[in-house]
Structures are given as C-alpha cells and as structure tokens.
Design a protein around this motif. Structure first.
Motif, short mmCIF file in Angstrom:
data_model
loop_
_atom_site.label_atom_id
_atom_site.label_comp_id
_atom_site.label_asym_id
_atom_site.label_seq_id
_atom_site.Cartn_x
_atom_site.Cartn_y
_atom_site.Cartn_z
N PHE A 1 6.94 4.90 -0.34
CA PHE A 1 6.62 5.55 0.94
C PHE A 1 5.12 5.41 1.21
CE2 PHE A 1 5.81 8.73 -2.24
CZ PHE A 1 4.73 9.44 -1.77
N ARG A 2 4.80 5.47 2.50
CA ARG A 2 3.40 5.43 2.91
C ARG A 2 3.26 6.12 4.27
NH1 ARG A 2 3.58 -0.89 4.01
NH2 ARG A 2 4.47 -0.80 6.09
N GLU A 3 2.04 6.54 4.55
CA GLU A 3 1.75 7.14 5.84
C GLU A 3 1.65 6.04 6.89
OE1 GLU A 3 -1.40 10.08 5.98
OE2 GLU A 3 -1.32 10.14 3.79
N VAL A 4 2.12 6.34 8.08
CA VAL A 4 2.04 5.37 9.18
C VAL A 4 1.10 5.92 10.23
CG1 VAL A 4 3.33 4.14 10.94
CG2 VAL A 4 4.38 4.64 8.76
N GLU B 1 0.81 -1.22 0.00
CA GLU B 1 0.00 0.00 0.00
C GLU B 1 0.84 1.27 0.00
OE1 GLU B 1 -3.14 -0.14 2.90
OE2 GLU B 1 -3.18 -2.32 2.80
N ALA B 2 1.96 1.25 -0.72
CA ALA B 2 2.86 2.40 -0.75
C ALA B 2 2.73 3.18 -2.05
CB ALA B 2 4.30 1.93 -0.58
N GLU B 3 3.07 4.45 -1.96
CA GLU B 3 3.20 5.30 -3.13
C GLU B 3 4.62 5.14 -3.66
OE1 GLU B 3 0.49 6.70 -4.14
OE2 GLU B 3 -0.67 6.58 -2.30
N MET B 4 4.89 5.58 -4.89
CA MET B 4 6.21 5.36 -5.46
C MET B 4 6.75 6.60 -6.16
SD MET B 4 7.33 2.47 -8.27
CE MET B 4 6.35 3.19 -9.57
N LEU B 5 8.00 6.91 -5.88
CA LEU B 5 8.74 7.94 -6.59
C LEU B 5 9.69 7.24 -7.56
CD1 LEU B 5 9.83 10.15 -3.56
CD2 LEU B 5 8.10 10.74 -5.26
N TYR C 1 -0.80 9.74 -6.71
CA TYR C 1 -0.84 9.76 -5.24
C TYR C 1 -2.27 9.44 -4.83
CZ TYR C 1 -0.32 11.24 -0.43
OH TYR C 1 -0.29 11.25 0.95
N LYS C 2 -2.42 8.37 -4.05
CA LYS C 2 -3.73 7.90 -3.61
C LYS C 2 -4.69 7.73 -4.78
CE LYS C 2 -3.26 9.52 1.07
NZ LYS C 2 -3.85 10.20 2.21
#
Length: 64
Positions: A61-64, A8-12, A33-34
């Motif tokens: 990256f993802r929000e925790v 469930e992460a976003e990617m750069l 993003y989302k």
C-alpha cells in the motif's frame, strides 16, 4: 492497495490466518513504515479475502 509489488509502497506480511470462530481474516505485520521500525500487528477481517479473492501473503500500500 495491491497483492503485487507497487513502487514506493509499504508492505504488510500475513502472519496468521484466523479461523471463522476467531473472527476470520488474517493477522498482518507492518515491520516498517516510511523507513522507521514499527512492528505493528493488525487484524484484517474477511473483507480482505473478499476483495483479493484470497488472503495475500503480502499486501502493498501507498499514499496517493
């Protein structure tokens, strides 16, 4: 943040490695993003290379 896929992460995505005289680090693209199209370009300084020991082709990256 990680240089390996996270659930469930976003990617750069790395698009350009800057030379030191251009500030070092790398230019990255956040395509979505989302689930929304963003095409946001951003520069990550040389600290990124210090943290990961290289400039990763992809940063997750993802929000925790």
């Amino acid at each position: 943040m990680a240089d390996e896929r996270l659930d469930e992460a976003e990617m750069l995505t790395l698009t350009y490695v800057r030379e030191e005289n251009l500030g070092g680090g790398g230019d990255y693209l956040l395509e979505t993003y989302k689930g929304d199209l963003k095409n946001h370009k951003l520069w990550l300084c040389g600290v990124t290379e210090f943290v990961f020991k290289h400039l990763p082709e992809r940063i997750y990256f993802r929000e925790v």
